[in-house]
Design an enzyme around this catalytic site. Structure first.
Site, PDB file in Angstrom:
ATOM      1  N   PRO A   4      19.310  55.911 -64.405  1.00  0.00           N
ATOM      2  CA  PRO A   4      18.128  56.635 -64.841  1.00  0.00           C
ATOM      3  C   PRO A   4      18.454  58.076 -65.216  1.00  0.00           C
ATOM      4  CG  PRO A   4      17.976  55.976 -62.529  1.00  0.00           C
ATOM      5  CD  PRO A   4      19.381  55.866 -62.938  1.00  0.00           C
ATOM      6  N   GLU A   5      17.914  58.480 -66.343  1.00  0.00           N
ATOM      7  CA  GLU A   5      17.961  59.883 -66.737  1.00  0.00           C
ATOM      8  C   GLU A   5      16.564  60.451 -66.489  1.00  0.00           C
ATOM      9  OE1 GLU A   5      19.801  60.409 -70.597  1.00  0.00           O
ATOM     10  OE2 GLU A   5      20.796  58.480 -70.440  1.00  0.00           O
TER      11      GLU A   5
END
Length: 276
Positions: A2-3
């Site tokens: 996840p960013e």
DNA sequence: GTGGCCCTGTGA
DNA sequence: TCACAGGGCCAC
């Protein structure tokens, strides 16, 4: 994995379930998930209420009563989510929390991480400030002005992609959104930051904010592992213009997109639309 | 700066 | 069987 947009989506989807709930039980099934001894971790959490759910960069943060903070970095394959009733812990479910709502009902929260890169910790704000990764995080890209970005890039050596991936420069960008932002800004990933005109930095700033906002609106990107706090996938992977599209035609000029390796990461760009 | 490493799964 | 995967750290 996840960013920023994915962590933001996780925080938003967890908030409704978690805010106001109390940690009743903590089952540590694998200590790889912890950055601190399991006894202290569980002791600090037990009986504590979750006041709010948020994030800083890619770091998921639960603000607890007593001034404690639960910090979770999901790295590549980490997930923190409220499972469906038929979802049972498996070999990759490293932490199982039991939470109690204000109305007295309890529900589980799973931390699952196939590659075991992620980790959780519970700290006081003072301790958190001593954690180098946290203490040196750069500004939030959505709260940053073009002038801020220009100032941060002004004296940076190395290629723009590597610089943008550095969490000390800007917090929250990763491989997907750096490639997507550079494409939108018309900047080649191997450009030297100091050589970019003020106008092009402003365009990059705009592209970063635009792609992050669109990705948040799409509830993040799910390539293989990412799900939000309720176990649902995102949709922004359908809007990628370069990431994962090497060899395919550019959406603007039809030139085949090029793959390269920068900062050890697979990088895709359009050799026509993006210039140094 | 770059490459290897942490770890497991997946798809070519 | 091997290359590769949304990240970050550490040694060259």
């Amino acid at each position: 994995m996840p960013e920023l947009p994915e962590v933001e989506t996780i925080a938003r989807t967890l908030a409704g379930d978690l805010e106001g709930a109390v940690f009743e039980n903590i089952e540590v099934r694998h200590i790889c998930a912890l950055e601190q001894p399991p006894e202290g971790f569980a002791k600090r959490l037990r009986g504590r209420r979750i006041l709010s759910v948020g994030r800083r960069g890619k770091l998921l943060l639960l603000l607890l009563d007593g001034g404690y903070l639960f910090a979770c970095h999901l790295r590549m394959t980490g997930r923190l989510y409220v499972p469906q009733p038929d979802d049972t812990p498996d070999n990759h479910t490293h932490l199982v929390f039991t939470l109690r709502r204000p109305d007295g009902r309890t529900f589980p929260l799973f931390y699952r991480d196939v590659r075991k890169f992620g980790a959780c910790r519970v700290h006081t704000p003072e301790e958190l400030a001593c954690w180098p990764f946290y203490a040196t995080l750069g500004p939030e890209p959505l709260a940053m002005s073009a002038a801020d970005l220009a100032a941060r890039l002004a004296n940076k050596r190395g290629r723009i992609k590597a610089v943008l991936l550095d969490q000390k420069v800007v917090a929250g960008l990763g491989n997907i959104y750096v490639d997507e932002a550079l494409f939108r800004a018309g900047i080649r990933p191997d450009a030297i930051p100091a050589s970019l005109s003020r106008k092009r930095v402003a365009r990059l700033h705009n592209a970063i904010q635009e792609v992050l906002q669109e990705a948040i609106a799409g509830c993040g990107s799910s390539i293989r592992d990412y799900v939000d706090g309720r176990g649902n996938a995102g949709s922004f992977q359908n809007s990628f213009r370069v990431y994962g599209r090497a060899g395919q035609p550019c959406t603007v000029c039809n030139t085949p997109l090029v793959k390269a390796t920068i900062a050890g990461r697979t990088t895709v760009y359009c050799p026509h639309c993006q210039q140094k």
